[in-house]
Enzyme design. Sequence first.
Site, PDB file in Angstrom:
ATOM      1  N   GLY A   1       0.917  -1.123   0.024  1.00 44.39           N
ATOM      2  CA  GLY A   1       0.091  -0.156   0.012  1.00 44.39           C
ATOM      3  C   GLY A   1       0.806   1.132  -0.048  1.00 44.39           C
ATOM      4  CG  ASP A   2       3.403   1.577   3.237  1.00 45.35           C
ATOM      5  OD1 ASP A   2       2.136   2.141   3.563  1.00 45.35           O
ATOM      6  OD2 ASP A   2       4.066   0.692   3.867  1.00 45.35           O
TER       7      ASP A   2
HETATM    8  N1  LIG Z   1      -2.473 -10.272  -4.630  1.00 41.13           N
HETATM    9  C1  LIG Z   1      -2.009  -9.042  -5.288  1.00 41.13           C
HETATM   10  N2  LIG Z   1      -1.901  -9.055  -6.771  1.00 41.13           N
HETATM   11  C2  LIG Z   1      -1.349  -8.189  -7.345  1.00 41.13           C
HETATM   12  N3  LIG Z   1      -1.238  -6.977  -6.892  1.00 41.13           N
HETATM   13  C3  LIG Z   1      -1.365  -6.787  -5.500  1.00 41.13           C
HETATM   14  C4  LIG Z   1      -1.898  -7.895  -4.684  1.00 41.13           C
HETATM   15  N4  LIG Z   1      -1.754  -7.357  -3.441  1.00 41.13           N
HETATM   16  C5  LIG Z   1      -1.475  -6.065  -3.386  1.00 41.13           C
HETATM   17  N5  LIG Z   1      -1.360  -5.806  -4.434  1.00 41.13           N
HETATM   18  C6  LIG Z   1      -0.658  -4.388  -5.008  1.00 41.13           C
HETATM   19  O1  LIG Z   1      -0.544  -3.660  -3.915  1.00 41.13           O
HETATM   20  C7  LIG Z   1      -1.535  -2.357  -3.681  1.00 41.13           C
HETATM   21  C8  LIG Z   1      -2.057  -2.089  -2.195  1.00 41.13           C
HETATM   22  O2  LIG Z   1      -2.493  -3.141  -1.841  1.00 41.13           O
HETATM   23  P1  LIG Z   1      -3.262  -3.382  -0.489  1.00 41.13           P
HETATM   24  O3  LIG Z   1      -4.870  -3.183  -0.983  1.00 41.13           O
HETATM   25  O4  LIG Z   1      -3.198  -4.715   0.093  1.00 41.13           O
HETATM   26  O5  LIG Z   1      -2.956  -2.389   0.376  1.00 41.13           O
HETATM   27  P2  LIG Z   1      -2.773  -1.969   1.868  1.00 41.13           P
HETATM   28  O6  LIG Z   1      -3.895  -2.855   2.773  1.00 41.13           O
HETATM   29  O7  LIG Z   1      -2.565  -0.766   2.204  1.00 41.13           O
HETATM   30  O8  LIG Z   1      -1.444  -2.786   1.940  1.00 41.13           O
HETATM   31  P3  LIG Z   1      -0.419  -2.887   3.335  1.00 41.13           P
HETATM   32  O9  LIG Z   1      -1.062  -2.430   4.447  1.00 41.13           O
HETATM   33  O10 LIG Z   1       0.161  -4.467   3.302  1.00 41.13           O
HETATM   34  O11 LIG Z   1       0.705  -2.159   2.869  1.00 41.13           O
HETATM   35  C9  LIG Z   1      -2.748  -2.930  -4.858  1.00 41.13           C
HETATM   36  O12 LIG Z   1      -3.493  -1.909  -5.085  1.00 41.13           O
HETATM   37  C10 LIG Z   1      -1.891  -3.709  -5.810  1.00 41.13           C
HETATM   38  O13 LIG Z   1      -1.212  -2.798  -6.580  1.00 41.13           O
HETATM   39  O1  LIG Z   2       1.365   0.189  12.696  1.00 42.24           O
HETATM   40  P1  LIG Z   2       1.165   0.849  11.485  1.00 42.24           P
HETATM   41  O2  LIG Z   2       1.976   2.192  11.716  1.00 42.24           O
HETATM   42  O3  LIG Z   2      -0.166   1.095  10.964  1.00 42.24           O
HETATM   43  O4  LIG Z   2       1.823  -0.019  10.467  1.00 42.24           O
HETATM   44  C1  LIG Z   2       3.245  -0.467  10.676  1.00 42.24           C
HETATM   45  C2  LIG Z   2       3.571  -1.258   9.351  1.00 42.24           C
HETATM   46  O5  LIG Z   2       2.800  -2.509   9.618  1.00 42.24           O
HETATM   47  O6  LIG Z   2       3.129  -0.623   8.217  1.00 42.24           O
HETATM   48  C3  LIG Z   2       3.981  -1.117   7.128  1.00 42.24           C
HETATM   49  C4  LIG Z   2       3.570  -1.605   6.009  1.00 42.24           C
HETATM   50  O7  LIG Z   2       2.536  -0.633   5.636  1.00 42.24           O
HETATM   51  C5  LIG Z   2       5.264  -1.598   7.779  1.00 42.24           C
HETATM   52  O8  LIG Z   2       6.550  -1.420   7.345  1.00 42.24           O
HETATM   53  C6  LIG Z   2       5.163  -1.618   9.428  1.00 42.24           C
HETATM   54  O9  LIG Z   2       5.203  -2.657  10.205  1.00 42.24           O
END
Ligand SMILES: Nc1ncnc2c1ncn2[C@@H]1O[C@H](COP(=O)(O)OP(=O)(O)OP(=O)(O)O)[C@@H](O)[C@H]1O
Ligand SMILES: O=P(O)(O)OC[C@@]1(O)O[C@H](CO)[C@@H](O)[C@@H]1O
Length: 300
Positions: free
Chosen positions: A250-251
């Site tokens: 997501g980041d």
């Molecule tokens: N299974 C997947 N296949 C392809 N792309 C993915 C997949 N999972 C995540 N991504 C990529 O990562 C982006 C962000 O994913 P996600 O919706 O899981 O964000 P998030 O929940 O903020 O993630 P995180 O908290 O793990 O950083 C998606 O829009 C996509 O581009």
């Molecule tokens: O506890 P928060 O601040 O919500 O999330 C922290 C965290 O899960 O977010 C990043 C992935 O998005 C990781 O690098 C880190 O450990």
Amino acid sequence: MIYTVTFNPSLDYIVEVKDFKQGVVNRTNDEHIFPGGKGINVSIVLKNLGFDSVALGFTAGFTGIEIEEKVKAHGCNTDFIRLESGLSRINVKLKSNEESEINGQGPSISKESLDKLMVKLEALTEEDILVLAGSIPTSLPEDIYENILKRLADKNIRVVVDATKDLLLNVLKYHPFLIKPNNHELGEMFGVTLKTNEEIITYAKKLKDMGARNVLISMAGDGAILLTEDGREYFSKVPKGTVVNSVGAGDSMVAGFIAGFLESNELEKAFKMGVATGSASAFSEELAKKDDVLRLLATI
Ligand SMILES: Nc1ncnc2c1ncn2[C@@H]1O[C@H](COP(=O)(O)OP(=O)(O)OP(=O)(O)O)[C@@H](O)[C@H]1O
Ligand SMILES: O=P(O)(O)OC[C@@]1(O)O[C@H](CO)[C@@H](O)[C@@H]1O
């Protein structure tokens, strides 16, 4: 300049355990330690895409020193405030049949340390982009992001906020340039479970009505949605691939969006770049590298 703020940086301890079992000694098959925290991840991916930023936030203890060294080793500029006591957290990411995470609370941040951050932020100008991302330690009030934006309100800074629940909802009245909740976080904010894209768009529009300029909704492997400030709606599928490590996907999407927007000044291109960068991170052990991003971008 782009400034990222991580109130609660971490060392992410990523462990792979085959068939993890509770209540017994498990042994790892693979393990890695990465610098983490959402703003820090944004800074690292921006650097990988060729954009400089300054990583701001708070670090404490030996873990804090290690985080800062690792972030610098990625080529990022840092300007963290060192806390007098406590330890920056170690967040455990367990990869087994399922992925589980244990994120720490983080050290206490004193009023003096918070004031030092405000001094740095008050020096920003309308040329700058500010990214506020991640949770805040329990010692800080829930309205901290809101207070920051209130104090910067007349500066015309483009602000990106990646946070959940009230931390995000309370900043919308300050018209952040971009917010990026995922579909589950969007539902949680309104106390509903969102199933279809239509339902997700309906609730994403509410965030726009509350003041957000551009709303980016990630939906992991199910695609992504962008609502723009001039009323356009975009949906994108995500590229196909094998997910290796989704921590920071997501980041990475946020970093890709910012990089794409700075390169093109076009929200649609920024959106595609965001999706490609998120997926490039999800498909690799570490955060997205430029070559992988460009390869995936060509498929979107
Ligand atoms: N299974 C997947 N296949 C392809 N792309 C993915 C997949 N999972 C995540 N991504 C990529 O990562 C982006 C962000 O994913 P996600 O919706 O899981 O964000 P998030 O929940 O903020 O993630 P995180 O908290 O793990 O950083 C998606 O829009 C996509 O581009
Ligand atoms: O506890 P928060 O601040 O919500 O999330 C922290 C965290 O899960 O977010 C990043 C992935 O998005 C990781 O690098 C880190 O450990």
